[in-house]
Design a protein around this motif. Structure first.
Motif, PDB file in Angstrom:
ATOM      1  N   GLY A 279      -4.651  12.922 -13.152  1.00 40.59           N
ATOM      2  CA  GLY A 279      -5.867  12.289 -13.751  1.00 40.59           C
ATOM      3  C   GLY A 279      -6.650  11.486 -12.712  1.00 40.59           C
ATOM      4  O   GLY A 279      -7.034  12.036 -11.481  1.00 40.59           O
ATOM      5  N   GLN A 280      -6.800  10.152 -12.877  1.00 39.41           N
ATOM      6  CA  GLN A 280      -7.488   9.351 -11.866  1.00 39.41           C
ATOM      7  C   GLN A 280      -6.876   8.179 -11.543  1.00 39.41           C
ATOM      8  O   GLN A 280      -6.310   7.311 -12.413  1.00 39.41           O
ATOM      9  N   ALA A 281      -6.800   7.678 -10.179  1.00 36.37           N
ATOM     10  CA  ALA A 281      -5.986   6.695  -9.766  1.00 36.37           C
ATOM     11  C   ALA A 281      -6.667   6.069  -8.427  1.00 36.37           C
ATOM     12  O   ALA A 281      -7.394   6.540  -7.900  1.00 36.37           O
ATOM     13  N   GLU A 282      -6.129   4.879  -7.945  1.00 37.42           N
ATOM     14  CA  GLU A 282      -6.455   4.304  -6.735  1.00 37.42           C
ATOM     15  C   GLU A 282      -5.227   3.900  -5.969  1.00 37.42           C
ATOM     16  O   GLU A 282      -3.979   3.915  -6.439  1.00 37.42           O
ATOM     17  N   PHE A 283      -5.368   3.910  -4.525  1.00 39.65           N
ATOM     18  CA  PHE A 283      -4.309   3.576  -3.885  1.00 39.65           C
ATOM     19  C   PHE A 283      -4.779   2.709  -2.575  1.00 39.65           C
ATOM     20  O   PHE A 283      -6.118   3.162  -2.372  1.00 39.65           O
ATOM     21  N   ALA A 284      -4.066   2.078  -1.662  1.00 41.43           N
ATOM     22  CA  ALA A 284      -4.636   1.391  -0.689  1.00 41.43           C
ATOM     23  C   ALA A 284      -3.605   1.725   0.345  1.00 41.43           C
ATOM     24  O   ALA A 284      -2.657   2.214   0.480  1.00 41.43           O
ATOM     25  N   MET A 285      -4.250   1.644   1.716  1.00 42.49           N
ATOM     26  CA  MET A 285      -3.574   1.880   3.025  1.00 42.49           C
ATOM     27  C   MET A 285      -3.804   0.717   3.820  1.00 42.49           C
ATOM     28  O   MET A 285      -4.761   0.171   3.984  1.00 42.49           O
ATOM     29  N   ARG A 286      -2.514   0.197   4.737  1.00 42.84           N
ATOM     30  CA  ARG A 286      -2.810  -0.722   5.762  1.00 42.84           C
ATOM     31  C   ARG A 286      -1.884  -0.431   6.809  1.00 42.84           C
ATOM     32  O   ARG A 286      -0.745   0.011   6.599  1.00 42.84           O
ATOM     33  N   LEU A 287      -2.426  -0.556   7.967  1.00 43.30           N
ATOM     34  CA  LEU A 287      -1.623  -0.302   8.977  1.00 43.30           C
ATOM     35  C   LEU A 287      -1.541  -1.633   9.954  1.00 43.30           C
ATOM     36  O   LEU A 287      -2.606  -2.266  10.154  1.00 43.30           O
ATOM     37  N   THR A 288      -0.410  -1.924  10.172  1.00 45.30           N
ATOM     38  CA  THR A 288      -0.035  -3.087  10.984  1.00 45.30           C
ATOM     39  C   THR A 288       0.476  -2.667  12.484  1.00 45.30           C
ATOM     40  O   THR A 288       0.724  -1.427  12.727  1.00 45.30           O
ATOM     41  N   ALA A 289       0.753  -3.779  13.231  1.00 53.32           N
ATOM     42  CA  ALA A 289       1.407  -3.029  14.463  1.00 53.32           C
ATOM     43  C   ALA A 289       2.877  -2.399  14.380  1.00 53.32           C
ATOM     44  O   ALA A 289       3.035  -1.808  15.438  1.00 53.32           O
ATOM     45  N   SER A 290       3.382  -2.765  13.324  1.00 51.10           N
ATOM     46  CA  SER A 290       4.914  -2.559  13.265  1.00 51.10           C
ATOM     47  C   SER A 290       5.127  -1.537  11.952  1.00 51.10           C
ATOM     48  O   SER A 290       6.232  -1.047  11.821  1.00 51.10           O
ATOM     49  N   GLN A 291       4.244  -1.257  11.122  1.00 54.40           N
ATOM     50  CA  GLN A 291       4.538  -0.586  10.089  1.00 54.40           C
ATOM     51  C   GLN A 291       3.272   0.067   9.323  1.00 54.40           C
ATOM     52  O   GLN A 291       2.133  -0.411   9.581  1.00 54.40           O
ATOM     53  N   ALA A 292       3.498   1.271   8.543  1.00 50.65           N
ATOM     54  CA  ALA A 292       2.381   1.699   7.854  1.00 50.65           C
ATOM     55  C   ALA A 292       2.671   1.357   6.125  1.00 50.65           C
ATOM     56  O   ALA A 292       3.993   1.570   5.877  1.00 50.65           O
ATOM     57  N   GLU A 293       1.896   0.832   5.369  1.00 45.41           N
ATOM     58  CA  GLU A 293       1.953   0.463   4.029  1.00 45.41           C
ATOM     59  C   GLU A 293       1.062   1.281   3.287  1.00 45.41           C
ATOM     60  O   GLU A 293      -0.160   1.320   3.314  1.00 45.41           O
ATOM     61  N   LEU A 294       1.524   1.967   2.208  1.00 41.03           N
ATOM     62  CA  LEU A 294       0.950   2.571   1.090  1.00 41.03           C
ATOM     63  C   LEU A 294       1.114   1.896  -0.124  1.00 41.03           C
ATOM     64  O   LEU A 294       2.208   1.596  -0.656  1.00 41.03           O
ATOM     65  N   ILE A 295       0.032   1.407  -0.883  1.00 34.73           N
ATOM     66  CA  ILE A 295       0.158   0.788  -2.037  1.00 34.73           C
ATOM     67  C   ILE A 295      -0.440   1.360  -3.255  1.00 34.73           C
ATOM     68  O   ILE A 295      -1.941   1.655  -2.987  1.00 34.73           O
ATOM     69  N   ILE A 296       0.217   1.816  -4.235  1.00 36.38           N
ATOM     70  CA  ILE A 296      -0.224   2.505  -5.251  1.00 36.38           C
ATOM     71  C   ILE A 296      -0.343   1.549  -6.316  1.00 36.38           C
ATOM     72  O   ILE A 296       0.249   0.529  -6.815  1.00 36.38           O
ATOM     73  N   LEU A 297      -1.930   1.655  -6.775  1.00 32.77           N
ATOM     74  CA  LEU A 297      -2.387   0.738  -7.770  1.00 32.77           C
ATOM     75  C   LEU A 297      -2.159   1.153  -9.205  1.00 32.77           C
ATOM     76  O   LEU A 297      -3.099   2.628  -9.315  1.00 32.77           O
ATOM     77  N   GLU A 298      -1.788   0.793  -9.945  1.00 34.21           N
ATOM     78  CA  GLU A 298      -1.532   1.221 -11.514  1.00 34.21           C
ATOM     79  C   GLU A 298      -1.751   0.132 -12.460  1.00 34.21           C
ATOM     80  O   GLU A 298      -2.016  -1.108 -12.301  1.00 34.21           O
ATOM     81  N   GLU A 299      -1.989   0.653 -13.825  1.00 34.10           N
ATOM     82  CA  GLU A 299      -2.406  -0.055 -14.797  1.00 34.10           C
ATOM     83  C   GLU A 299      -1.284  -1.107 -14.963  1.00 34.10           C
ATOM     84  O   GLU A 299      -1.286  -2.348 -15.387  1.00 34.10           O
ATOM     85  N   THR A 300       0.003  -0.649 -14.572  1.00 36.05           N
ATOM     86  CA  THR A 300       1.324  -1.444 -14.867  1.00 36.05           C
ATOM     87  C   THR A 300       1.544  -2.576 -13.736  1.00 36.05           C
ATOM     88  O   THR A 300       2.389  -3.238 -13.884  1.00 36.05           O
ATOM     89  N   GLY A 301       0.824  -2.254 -12.776  1.00 37.44           N
ATOM     90  CA  GLY A 301       1.039  -2.946 -11.501  1.00 37.44           C
ATOM     91  C   GLY A 301       0.823  -2.456 -10.066  1.00 37.44           C
ATOM     92  O   GLY A 301       0.266  -1.327 -10.139  1.00 37.44           O
ATOM     93  N   THR A 302       1.500  -2.848  -9.116  1.00 40.04           N
ATOM     94  CA  THR A 302       1.181  -2.163  -7.881  1.00 40.04           C
ATOM     95  C   THR A 302       2.784  -1.989  -7.081  1.00 40.04           C
ATOM     96  O   THR A 302       3.631  -2.519  -7.518  1.00 40.04           O
ATOM     97  N   THR A 303       2.811  -0.845  -6.299  1.00 38.71           N
ATOM     98  CA  THR A 303       4.029  -0.332  -5.982  1.00 38.71           C
ATOM     99  C   THR A 303       3.737  -0.131  -4.145  1.00 38.71           C
ATOM    100  O   THR A 303       2.688   0.508  -3.872  1.00 38.71           O
ATOM    101  N   CYS A 304       4.693  -0.758  -3.465  1.00 40.53           N
ATOM    102  CA  CYS A 304       4.213  -0.692  -2.155  1.00 40.53           C
ATOM    103  C   CYS A 304       5.269  -0.092  -1.416  1.00 40.53           C
ATOM    104  O   CYS A 304       6.563   0.077  -1.705  1.00 40.53           O
ATOM    105  N   TYR A 305       4.915   1.206  -0.776  1.00 40.97           N
ATOM    106  CA  TYR A 305       5.766   2.017   0.375  1.00 40.97           C
ATOM    107  C   TYR A 305       5.546   1.614   1.600  1.00 40.97           C
ATOM    108  O   TYR A 305       4.382   1.694   2.023  1.00 40.97           O
TER     109      TYR A 305
END
Length: 189
Positions: free
Chosen positions: A88-114
């Motif tokens: 379907g259709q969804a949103e996600f976010a990405m963030r790079l820091t000096a020490s890690q890469a974070e992927l954040i999945i945005l869902e109707e039920t909340g967010t999940t961070c990897y």
């Protein structure tokens, strides 16, 4: 505290986006998600370099693979950040820091961070640095890798910085990190 604030901002951004329901995104499209000025100001306050994307797939079952590419001494290696179902259709976010890469999945039920460790801090290790991300739309083709963002660094600050960051592996950088996403349609049995 900043991490909780970040997740709150992302959840509010998702809620605001879902209120609009149909965003006009065509099937098999990926693009940078719109961010309100208020959300951008909050992210600036907590010094957070975060990019949001949205995608829309055709009907069917897909797998989404997000990979972190790391370049050290001019050699690129890939590490899997996430492999999971997408539909379907969804949103996600990405963030790079000096020490890690974070992927954040945005869902109707909340967010999940990897998150996974990033073995190179491009900004500290380079004389010249560039950061670019996908801001325009991109067509999704099953199995085709789409570059989302790249932070590239060169030791010699006199060399010109390439502007075609989507071909990050051919940039000639000395250090770098890049994130790509691939959507693959499941084969019918």
């Amino acid at each position: 505290m900043p991490k909780k604030l970040l997740l709150l901002v992302l959840t509010l951004t998702l809620a605001a986006g879902l209120c609009g329901c149909e965003k006009g995104l065509e099937p098999m499209q990926l693009q940078a998600a719109p961010v309100s000025e208020e959300t951008r100001q909050v992210l600036d306050l907590i010094d957070n370099e975060l990019t949001l994307w949205e995608y829309r797939l055709n009907d069917g079952t897909y797998t989404m693979v997000a990979d972190l590419w790391v370049c050290q001494d001019g050699s690129w290696e890939k590490t899997n950040l996430l492999t999971g179902p997408a539909a379907g259709q969804a949103e996600f976010a990405m963030r790079l820091t000096a020490s890690q890469a974070e992927l954040i999945i945005l869902e109707e039920t909340g967010t999940t961070c990897y998150a996974i460790p990033c073995p190179v801090d491009v900004t500290s290790a380079s004389g010249v640095c560039s950061y670019s991300s996908l801001t325009s739309g991109s067509t999704i083709s099953s199995g085709a890798e789409i570059p989302l963002l790249a932070r590239l660094g060169w030791d010699n600050s006199t060399d010109p910085v390439p502007t075609d960051w989507q071909n990050f592996q051919d940039s000639g950088c000395d250090t770098g990190v890049a994130v790509t996403v691939t959507f693959t349609e499941a084969a019918e049995s």
